[in-house]
Write an enzyme that holds these catalytic residues in place. Structure first.
Site, PDB file in Angstrom:
ATOM      1  N   PRO A  10      -2.946  98.870  94.622  1.00  0.00           N
ATOM      2  CA  PRO A  10      -4.310  98.688  95.130  1.00  0.00           C
ATOM      3  C   PRO A  10      -5.378  98.552  94.052  1.00  0.00           C
ATOM      4  O   PRO A  10      -5.352  99.252  93.034  1.00  0.00           O
ATOM      5  CB  PRO A  10      -4.554  99.957  95.960  1.00  0.00           C
ATOM      6  CG  PRO A  10      -3.515 100.920  95.541  1.00  0.00           C
ATOM      7  CD  PRO A  10      -2.333 100.112  95.080  1.00  0.00           C
ATOM      8  N   ASN A  11      -6.262  97.619  94.326  1.00  0.00           N
ATOM      9  CA  ASN A  11      -7.469  97.347  93.521  1.00  0.00           C
ATOM     10  C   ASN A  11      -7.193  96.615  92.213  1.00  0.00           C
ATOM     11  O   ASN A  11      -8.144  96.219  91.533  1.00  0.00           O
ATOM     12  CB  ASN A  11      -8.268  98.639  93.255  1.00  0.00           C
ATOM     13  CG  ASN A  11      -8.774  99.236  94.540  1.00  0.00           C
ATOM     14  OD1 ASN A  11      -9.407  98.535  95.336  1.00  0.00           O
ATOM     15  ND2 ASN A  11      -8.475 100.488  94.791  1.00  0.00           N
ATOM     16  N   ARG A  18     -14.578  94.017  87.142  1.00  0.00           N
ATOM     17  CA  ARG A  18     -15.390  95.247  87.151  1.00  0.00           C
ATOM     18  C   ARG A  18     -14.757  96.293  86.240  1.00  0.00           C
ATOM     19  O   ARG A  18     -13.588  96.196  85.911  1.00  0.00           O
ATOM     20  CB  ARG A  18     -15.467  95.817  88.574  1.00  0.00           C
ATOM     21  CG  ARG A  18     -16.336  94.965  89.467  1.00  0.00           C
ATOM     22  CD  ARG A  18     -16.343  95.507  90.874  1.00  0.00           C
ATOM     23  NE  ARG A  18     -16.115  94.398  91.809  1.00  0.00           N
ATOM     24  CZ  ARG A  18     -15.792  94.526  93.076  1.00  0.00           C
ATOM     25  NH1 ARG A  18     -15.622  95.715  93.595  1.00  0.00           N
ATOM     26  NH2 ARG A  18     -15.634  93.475  93.837  1.00  0.00           N
ATOM     27  N   ASN A  75       2.794  98.657  88.274  1.00  0.00           N
ATOM     28  CA  ASN A  75       1.581  99.474  88.199  1.00  0.00           C
ATOM     29  C   ASN A  75       1.194  99.821  89.632  1.00  0.00           C
ATOM     30  O   ASN A  75       0.637  98.984  90.349  1.00  0.00           O
ATOM     31  CB  ASN A  75       0.445  98.726  87.499  1.00  0.00           C
ATOM     32  CG  ASN A  75      -0.776  99.613  87.311  1.00  0.00           C
ATOM     33  OD1 ASN A  75      -0.899 100.659  87.959  1.00  0.00           O
ATOM     34  ND2 ASN A  75      -1.692  99.201  86.457  1.00  0.00           N
ATOM     35  N   ALA A  78      -3.587 103.619  92.332  1.00  0.00           N
ATOM     36  CA  ALA A  78      -3.845 104.987  92.805  1.00  0.00           C
ATOM     37  C   ALA A  78      -2.686 105.565  93.615  1.00  0.00           C
ATOM     38  O   ALA A  78      -2.571 106.797  93.748  1.00  0.00           O
ATOM     39  CB  ALA A  78      -5.133 105.010  93.621  1.00  0.00           C
ATOM     40  N   HIS A  81      -0.415 108.479  92.361  1.00  0.00           N
ATOM     41  CA  HIS A  81      -0.759 109.898  92.462  1.00  0.00           C
ATOM     42  C   HIS A  81      -0.604 110.453  93.880  1.00  0.00           C
ATOM     43  O   HIS A  81      -0.979 111.586  94.136  1.00  0.00           O
ATOM     44  CB  HIS A  81      -2.206 110.103  91.986  1.00  0.00           C
ATOM     45  CG  HIS A  81      -2.540 109.294  90.771  1.00  0.00           C
ATOM     46  ND1 HIS A  81      -1.908 109.490  89.561  1.00  0.00           N
ATOM     47  CD2 HIS A  81      -3.390 108.246  90.582  1.00  0.00           C
ATOM     48  CE1 HIS A  81      -2.373 108.614  88.679  1.00  0.00           C
ATOM     49  NE2 HIS A  81      -3.275 107.850  89.280  1.00  0.00           N
ATOM     50  N   GLU A  99       7.108 101.981  84.758  1.00  0.00           N
ATOM     51  CA  GLU A  99       5.762 102.273  85.295  1.00  0.00           C
ATOM     52  C   GLU A  99       4.727 101.943  84.213  1.00  0.00           C
ATOM     53  O   GLU A  99       4.864 102.385  83.068  1.00  0.00           O
ATOM     54  CB  GLU A  99       5.713 103.766  85.661  1.00  0.00           C
ATOM     55  CG  GLU A  99       4.391 104.226  86.247  1.00  0.00           C
ATOM     56  CD  GLU A  99       4.420 105.731  86.581  1.00  0.00           C
ATOM     57  OE1 GLU A  99       5.515 106.305  86.777  1.00  0.00           O
ATOM     58  OE2 GLU A  99       3.322 106.316  86.632  1.00  0.00           O
ATOM     59  N   HIS A 101       0.541 101.766  83.279  1.00  0.00           N
ATOM     60  CA  HIS A 101      -0.872 102.020  83.565  1.00  0.00           C
ATOM     61  C   HIS A 101      -1.704 101.440  82.435  1.00  0.00           C
ATOM     62  O   HIS A 101      -1.385 101.643  81.255  1.00  0.00           O
ATOM     63  CB  HIS A 101      -1.155 103.523  83.695  1.00  0.00           C
ATOM     64  CG  HIS A 101      -0.385 104.131  84.815  1.00  0.00           C
ATOM     65  ND1 HIS A 101      -0.720 103.910  86.128  1.00  0.00           N
ATOM     66  CD2 HIS A 101       0.729 104.885  84.818  1.00  0.00           C
ATOM     67  CE1 HIS A 101       0.162 104.531  86.904  1.00  0.00           C
ATOM     68  NE2 HIS A 101       1.050 105.129  86.141  1.00  0.00           N
ATOM     69  N   ILE A 102      -2.741 100.767  82.806  1.00  0.00           N
ATOM     70  CA  ILE A 102      -3.630 100.154  81.809  1.00  0.00           C
ATOM     71  C   ILE A 102      -4.381 101.246  81.055  1.00  0.00           C
ATOM     72  O   ILE A 102      -4.484 101.230  79.834  1.00  0.00           O
ATOM     73  CB  ILE A 102      -4.601  99.194  82.515  1.00  0.00           C
ATOM     74  CG1 ILE A 102      -3.809  98.074  83.206  1.00  0.00           C
ATOM     75  CG2 ILE A 102      -5.623  98.617  81.527  1.00  0.00           C
ATOM     76  CD1 ILE A 102      -4.604  97.298  84.238  1.00  0.00           C
ATOM     77  N   SER A 103      -4.915 102.185  81.801  1.00  0.00           N
ATOM     78  CA  SER A 103      -5.642 103.301  81.192  1.00  0.00           C
ATOM     79  C   SER A 103      -4.660 104.434  80.885  1.00  0.00           C
ATOM     80  O   SER A 103      -3.533 104.454  81.403  1.00  0.00           O
ATOM     81  CB  SER A 103      -6.744 103.796  82.136  1.00  0.00           C
ATOM     82  OG  SER A 103      -6.174 104.315  83.322  1.00  0.00           O
ATOM     83  N   ARG A 108      -7.691 111.217  81.675  1.00  0.00           N
ATOM     84  CA  ARG A 108      -8.691 111.018  82.730  1.00  0.00           C
ATOM     85  C   ARG A 108      -8.755 112.251  83.650  1.00  0.00           C
ATOM     86  O   ARG A 108      -8.409 113.350  83.243  1.00  0.00           O
ATOM     87  CB  ARG A 108      -8.365 109.721  83.478  1.00  0.00           C
ATOM     88  CG  ARG A 108      -8.408 108.491  82.530  1.00  0.00           C
ATOM     89  CD  ARG A 108      -8.194 107.189  83.262  1.00  0.00           C
ATOM     90  NE  ARG A 108      -9.296 106.913  84.189  1.00  0.00           N
ATOM     91  CZ  ARG A 108      -9.255 105.933  85.094  1.00  0.00           C
ATOM     92  NH1 ARG A 108      -8.190 105.149  85.203  1.00  0.00           N
ATOM     93  NH2 ARG A 108     -10.285 105.739  85.899  1.00  0.00           N
TER      94      ARG A 108
HETATM   95  O1  CA2 Z   1      -4.659 102.710  84.578  1.00  0.00           O
HETATM   96  C1  CA2 Z   1      -4.092 102.164  85.530  1.00  0.00           C
HETATM   97  O2  CA2 Z   1      -3.494 101.094  85.418  1.00  0.00           O
HETATM   98  C2  CA2 Z   1      -4.187 102.782  86.925  1.00  0.00           C
HETATM   99  O3  CA2 Z   1      -2.930 102.608  87.562  1.00  0.00           O
HETATM  100  C3  CA2 Z   1      -5.262 102.015  87.640  1.00  0.00           C
HETATM  101  C4  CA2 Z   1      -5.607 102.563  89.016  1.00  0.00           C
HETATM  102  C5  CA2 Z   1      -5.870 104.067  88.940  1.00  0.00           C
HETATM  103  O4  CA2 Z   1      -6.057 104.590  90.247  1.00  0.00           O
HETATM  104  C6  CA2 Z   1      -4.733 104.810  88.260  1.00  0.00           C
HETATM  105  O5  CA2 Z   1      -5.073 106.172  88.191  1.00  0.00           O
HETATM  106  C7  CA2 Z   1      -4.484 104.261  86.877  1.00  0.00           C
HETATM  107  C8  CA2 Z   1      -6.862 101.890  89.579  1.00  0.00           C
HETATM  108  C9  CA2 Z   1      -6.801 100.423  89.613  1.00  0.00           C
HETATM  109  C10 CA2 Z   1      -8.201  99.918  89.887  1.00  0.00           C
HETATM  110  O6  CA2 Z   1      -8.361  98.719  89.205  1.00  0.00           O
HETATM  111  C11 CA2 Z   1      -9.628  98.247  89.050  1.00  0.00           C
HETATM  112  C12 CA2 Z   1      -9.784  97.205  88.180  1.00  0.00           C
HETATM  113  C13 CA2 Z   1     -11.030  96.699  87.954  1.00  0.00           C
HETATM  114  C14 CA2 Z   1     -12.131  97.211  88.628  1.00  0.00           C
HETATM  115  C15 CA2 Z   1     -11.967  98.252  89.503  1.00  0.00           C
HETATM  116  C16 CA2 Z   1     -10.714  98.766  89.726  1.00  0.00           C
END
Ligand code: CA2
Length: 145
Positions: A10-11, A18, A75, A78, A81, A99, A101-103, A108
């Site tokens: 998702p997202n 963003r 990836n 959310a 979790h 798995e 994760h970008i961040s 966090r």
């Molecule tokens: O760091 C990651 O890749 C995450 O999987 C990204 C998820 C977050 O819930 C995980 O904790 C870590 C969120 C993806 C949201 O992606 C966006 C990208 C651009 C703008 C807004 C959201």
């Protein structure tokens, strides 16, 4: 020739548009194109799929078994979790997954520091930006071709 699946939760369709300070400025299409090109150059195939819906991701994981996917680069966003359903789907298919994760989820909020998937993943890449997907593919091609 091997088949790889790039799966995003998702997202992640919002990548590049963003929150660039957290997720960078590369779009999901850029990532998918880059990984497809890497696979094509190595005579492998890549299927890319993103969904905001947990059940679509579960169905795609089930389908991976039918189409002989060698490794999934995932990836889960959310759902990392929260999702026992994704964990059960991945446990049920016996296909290795990495798995991504970008961040760095460990730098966090507390709620991001629990993954329902990491202990059954081949490995986890977290915090290396969108290059993490390429790193995962490099390892997947070496180990699971
Ligand atoms: O760091 C990651 O890749 C995450 O999987 C990204 C998820 C977050 O819930 C995980 O904790 C870590 C969120 C993806 C949201 O992606 C966006 C990208 C651009 C703008 C807004 C959201």
């Amino acid at each position: 020739m091997s088949n790889f699946l790039l799966l995003n939760g998702p997202n992640l369709n919002l990548l590049g548009s963003r929150e660039p300070e957290i997720y960078g400025s590369t779009s999901l299409a850029d990532i998918e194109n880059k990984l497809s090109a890497i696979c094509a150059a190595a005579n492998h195939s890549l299927d890319s799929f993103q969904s905001n819906a947990e059940h679509d991701l579960v169905n795609k994981i089930h389908e991976a078994k039918d189409v002989n996917v060698n490794c999934i680069i995932f990836n889960p966003g959310a759902f990392t979790h929260s999702s026992i359903a994704l964990r059960d789907a991945l446990s049920g298919i016996n296909i290795p997954f990495i798995e991504v994760h970008i961040s760095n989820i460990y730098s966090r909020e507390d709620f991001r520091q629990k993954s329902y998937l990491s202990d059954i993943a081949e490995g986890v890449i977290s915090g290396l930006g969108t290059e993490g997907y390429e790193l995962a593919l490099t390892v997947a091609m070496k180990r699971f071709s």
